[in-house]
Design a protein around this motif. Sequence first.
Motif, PDB file in Angstrom:
ATOM      1  N   TYR A  70      -5.284 -81.144   1.560  1.00  0.00           N
ATOM      2  CA  TYR A  70      -5.226 -78.673   2.213  1.00  0.00           C
ATOM      3  C   TYR A  70      -3.362 -79.390   1.312  1.00  0.00           C
ATOM      4  CZ  TYR A  70      -4.393 -75.067   4.115  1.00  0.00           C
ATOM      5  OH  TYR A  70      -4.912 -74.149   4.544  1.00  0.00           O
TER       6      TYR A  70
ATOM      7  N   ILE B 193      -0.804 -72.169  -3.765  1.00  0.00           N
ATOM      8  CA  ILE B 193      -0.296 -70.526  -3.171  1.00  0.00           C
ATOM      9  C   ILE B 193       1.213 -70.521  -3.350  1.00  0.00           C
ATOM     10  CG2 ILE B 193      -0.613 -69.248  -1.165  1.00  0.00           C
ATOM     11  CD1 ILE B 193      -2.900 -71.053  -0.236  1.00  0.00           C
TER      12      ILE B 193
ATOM     13  N   SER C 131      -5.522 -80.672   7.322  1.00  0.00           N
ATOM     14  CA  SER C 131      -4.826 -79.776   7.645  1.00  0.00           C
ATOM     15  C   SER C 131      -3.511 -80.060   7.310  1.00  0.00           C
ATOM     16  CB  SER C 131      -4.338 -80.036   8.924  1.00  0.00           C
ATOM     17  OG  SER C 131      -4.499 -81.872   9.795  1.00  0.00           O
TER      18      SER C 131
ATOM     19  N   LEU D  16      -3.385 -74.586  11.817  1.00  0.00           N
ATOM     20  CA  LEU D  16      -4.458 -74.650  10.468  1.00  0.00           C
ATOM     21  C   LEU D  16      -5.132 -75.812  10.281  1.00  0.00           C
ATOM     22  CD1 LEU D  16      -1.535 -73.761   8.101  1.00  0.00           C
ATOM     23  CD2 LEU D  16      -3.710 -72.677   8.658  1.00  0.00           C
ATOM     24  N   GLY D  17      -4.879 -76.968  11.025  1.00  0.00           N
ATOM     25  CA  GLY D  17      -6.109 -78.101  11.167  1.00  0.00           C
ATOM     26  C   GLY D  17      -6.822 -77.907  11.774  1.00  0.00           C
TER      27      GLY D  17
ATOM     28  N   ILE E  17     -14.945 -77.471   8.549  1.00  0.00           N
ATOM     29  CA  ILE E  17     -13.660 -76.580   7.654  1.00  0.00           C
ATOM     30  C   ILE E  17     -13.233 -77.008   9.011  1.00  0.00           C
ATOM     31  CG2 ILE E  17     -13.776 -74.802   6.777  1.00  0.00           C
ATOM     32  CD1 ILE E  17     -16.512 -75.212   5.665  1.00  0.00           C
ATOM     33  N   THR E  18     -11.971 -76.515   8.439  1.00  0.00           N
ATOM     34  CA  THR E  18     -10.457 -76.378   9.457  1.00  0.00           C
ATOM     35  C   THR E  18     -10.099 -74.813   9.078  1.00  0.00           C
ATOM     36  OG1 THR E  18      -9.216 -77.330   8.198  1.00  0.00           O
ATOM     37  CG2 THR E  18      -9.610 -78.563  10.024  1.00  0.00           C
TER      38      THR E  18
ATOM     39  N   GLY F  51      -7.265 -73.916   8.353  1.00  0.00           N
ATOM     40  CA  GLY F  51      -5.956 -73.491   6.781  1.00  0.00           C
ATOM     41  C   GLY F  51      -7.326 -72.870   5.766  1.00  0.00           C
ATOM     42  N   ILE F  52      -8.821 -73.746   5.635  1.00  0.00           N
ATOM     43  CA  ILE F  52      -9.203 -73.276   4.347  1.00  0.00           C
ATOM     44  C   ILE F  52     -10.221 -71.731   4.377  1.00  0.00           C
ATOM     45  CG2 ILE F  52     -11.443 -73.913   3.239  1.00  0.00           C
ATOM     46  CD1 ILE F  52     -10.502 -76.532   3.255  1.00  0.00           C
TER      47      ILE F  52
ATOM     48  N   MET G 169      -7.866 -69.172   5.932  1.00  0.00           N
ATOM     49  CA  MET G 169      -6.701 -68.749   5.802  1.00  0.00           C
ATOM     50  C   MET G 169      -6.353 -68.786   3.343  1.00  0.00           C
ATOM     51  SD  MET G 169      -4.652 -69.398   9.533  1.00  0.00           S
ATOM     52  CE  MET G 169      -4.027 -68.802   8.812  1.00  0.00           C
ATOM     53  N   GLY G 170      -6.399 -70.527   3.039  1.00  0.00           N
ATOM     54  CA  GLY G 170      -5.181 -70.682   2.030  1.00  0.00           C
ATOM     55  C   GLY G 170      -6.331 -69.415   1.098  1.00  0.00           C
ATOM     56  N   ILE G 171      -7.626 -69.807   1.385  1.00  0.00           N
ATOM     57  CA  ILE G 171      -8.401 -68.514  -0.280  1.00  0.00           C
ATOM     58  C   ILE G 171      -8.748 -67.153   0.298  1.00  0.00           C
ATOM     59  CG2 ILE G 171     -10.894 -68.470  -0.753  1.00  0.00           C
ATOM     60  CD1 ILE G 171     -10.652 -71.447  -0.894  1.00  0.00           C
TER      61      ILE G 171
END
Lengths: 551, 102
Positions: free
Chosen positions: A102, A109, A254, B50-51, B60-61, B63-64, B66-68
């Motif tokens: 991650y 970003i 994470s 996020l984890g 899938i966490t 964070g994925i 949110m990041g995308i």
Amino acid sequence: MKARLLALFGLLVGSSAAWADALTGDVQRQPVNVSAITMFVAFVGATLCITYWASKRSKSTADYYSAGGRITGFQNGLAIAGDYMSAASFLGISALVFTSGYDGLIYSIGFLVGWPIILFLIAERLRNLGKYTFADVASYRLKQKEIRTLSACGSLVVVAFYLIAQMVGAGKLIELLFGLNYHVAVVLVGVLMVMYVLFGGMLATTWVQIIKAVLLLSGASFMAIMVLKYVDFDVSRLFSEAVAVHAKGEAIMSPGGLVKDPISAISLGLALMFGTAGLPHILMRFFTVSDAKEARKSVFYATGFIGYFYILTFIIGFGAILLVSTNPAFKDATGALIGGNNMAAVHLADAVGGSLFLGFISAVAFATILAVVAGLTLAGASAVSHDLYASVIKKGQANEKDELRVSKITVLFLGILAIVLGIAFEKQNVAFMVALAFSVAASCNFPVLILSMYWKNLTTRGAMIGGWLGLISAVVMMILGPTIWVSVLGHEKAIFPYEYPALFSMIIAFIGIAVFSKLDQSVSAGEERARFLPQFVRSQTGLGASGAVSH
Amino acid sequence: MKDVYSQIQENPRFQELVAKRERFAWILSALMLGLYLVFIFLIAFVPHLLGTRISPDSPITWGIPMGIGLILSAFVLTGIYVRRANGEFDRLNKAILDEVQK
């Protein structure tokens, strides 16, 4: 941890140079890769044809510096994305995803979010006010000599650090991918970059960048699709299988603590975001389009391509966990990846597309370096010929022919310098140089540029004092910080505790500019403030802006 | 040229254009920076959030998406700005320039 953060930062910041493994240790040279070399020769042949075509069309200084303003927004968006999608961000970010999951996404970003800000606050004013270099804008209503000298020095410092990092990284990467000797590789890169810029100017440089961006996006898309096909286009299967085989297991899903200390995180974020808005070779691209409308479109397309590319590298990194880390053919006796973790994407190319596709990806990585160094060289040469020679030495009275000749001599000089420095720094860890380039850009070029566009009270004296303070403080804090003071010079403890100076040096620059502008009550300061009104109207409406050159 | 510039400056439509466009640009900038800062602070101070998995049976966490989502929002925000600036604002701009140049 700090060293790791720095190495990653270097890796990611648009520089092929910052090759953590390759830079810190000896590179194990690979056997000569025939299909890669064939494809690379094809690329060089095609780009030299373009250079020849461009040289026929490049007659005036406008052609040379800004491709005559005839690049479309879409083309320029691809070229800007190309400047950003370097070999390092392709191999570096996918390697980071490969090792830490991650965290790779977090870094990518950080590189992307600066672009919307550039669009909202800078792009159209820059296009409306400038002609060839960002110094045109910064010095628009201030004293030409002082501000152009400052901006040219800021540009040259950024270009020099960036170029050294690129050349060293290029040599190592090529040694790794093609099995060529380091010195041969550095000379080859230097000679080709000089040819593109010398003969083809901005037009050739832009098209080399566009072709490379298309090749890189196509290659990366193919790899990502093959990875998704492997898991039957089921994304949760991609992640669950990666978690199952990765040594860190669930932790790759994470944040892994790469961004821990908030001050470093913010300082890094500022350097990335505002450094991008102060990189001379990126800012120059805004003058290659005809007007503000196209300039805006360029950023829109660039943001789309860069964002898409980062999503691809994320998939590629996870694909490498599934297909590369589980395959003993890609590992040496100790179980490490052959050529280091940065080779994860390259091995994945082999795994999904065979040796021919491996050759393609290697050739694209080389092409990427060439395109980026060509853009840097052109930006450096423009700072010397357009800002220092034509405006400072000749006080705006230089004729086009002489200005072009000075620019071309500078290109030759920069090419030789790049080769010499590339060889001189072969054994050095140069990852910090990219961080330094971004910090200087954010602390000197950016504050002067943005305040010249937005703040009526800016005066030459304020810009001079604040700009130089920003430049010097960024360099000094970097030298006294953990990166150079401890890692390079080998001292026990850093005098300045943070590795990225941007947060502090930017504050110094802005306060310096603000205070000394406010205190400046000279007659010329009054005139400079009065010139803000016409500048403001022009920056908003484009009235009087330099347009496309018709042929 | 100087009087053309002051003429434009005094034009109420120019003031309207500037006010509108500046406001729009600053709102979008604040939105982008705000989203990014929230993301960075989540990472710095509550990384486990996020984890967390989005559902117990999915790898899938949070964070994925949110990041995308952050990457997509950068693209969408630039799109929104370009659409309005190249349409509405440029029309207004052209009207202002036509007025002084006729």
